[in-house]
Motif scaffolding. Sequence first.
Motif, PDB file in Angstrom:
ATOM      1  N   UNK A 209      48.691  12.758  44.848  1.00 17.51           N
ATOM      2  CA  UNK A 209      48.921  11.918  45.989  1.00 17.51           C
ATOM      3  C   UNK A 209      50.466  11.911  46.392  1.00 17.51           C
ATOM      4  N   UNK A 210      51.370  11.955  45.452  1.00 17.56           N
ATOM      5  CA  UNK A 210      52.747  12.354  45.872  1.00 17.56           C
ATOM      6  C   UNK A 210      52.989  13.631  46.747  1.00 17.56           C
ATOM      7  N   UNK A 211      52.246  14.604  46.011  1.00 17.88           N
ATOM      8  CA  UNK A 211      52.538  15.769  46.834  1.00 17.88           C
ATOM      9  C   UNK A 211      52.022  15.694  48.364  1.00 17.88           C
ATOM     10  N   UNK A 212      50.786  15.213  48.452  1.00 16.84           N
ATOM     11  CA  UNK A 212      50.324  14.912  49.740  1.00 16.84           C
ATOM     12  C   UNK A 212      51.320  14.119  50.749  1.00 16.84           C
ATOM     13  N   UNK A 213      52.272  13.396  49.998  1.00 16.60           N
ATOM     14  CA  UNK A 213      52.928  12.455  50.649  1.00 16.60           C
ATOM     15  C   UNK A 213      54.032  13.250  51.287  1.00 16.60           C
ATOM     16  N   UNK A 214      54.476  14.034  50.512  1.00  8.80           N
ATOM     17  CA  UNK A 214      55.544  15.206  51.026  1.00  8.80           C
ATOM     18  C   UNK A 214      55.111  16.071  51.914  1.00  8.80           C
TER      19      UNK A 214
END
Length: 179
Positions: free
Chosen positions: A18-23
């Motif tokens: 989910x953090x990678x998709x935020x980026x």
Amino acid sequence: MSKQVLVISASPRKGGNSDTLCDEFIRGAEAAGNRTEKIFLCEKNIHYCTGCGYCNSAHKCSQQDDMAEILNKMVNANVIVLASPVYFYTVDGQMKTIIDRSCPRYTEIAGKEFYYILTAADNSATSLERAVSGLRGFTLDCLPGTREQGILLGTGVWEKGAVKTTSFMKQAYDMGHNI
């Protein structure tokens, strides 16, 4: 018109799915000329709501932690992205704590544009419906004038980084770019 975009990453793993998709969402939003900021909740000191009721009259929390700063950023943003892995069919504890602790100023968050980014190991998008429903309970039911602008359901991603080889990366970028 440039917008202030606040991305709240509730992932407990920096660089998690989910953090990678935020980026990737941020990359798209910045490419479209928007101003962005990401808050990685695991790096913040945020206590659980104690239900003391102090915020009902004071419009601030009795607890002294990082939540006041986060609330200021939520109030000042035009667009808020709520991103969380899905655990046992709902958002993780970090995201739920942020929602609960928004009580002192939740009326000031009304009228914003919201996006949701959710990831899960489960391959079925229906397994994320309760998490979406919970976010909608906060945004659409409690914040008048809120506009739900996009939902990304990243399914079938368990191992850290698994999302990088999926079409969810493009979806995240496109959502951010289309603000």
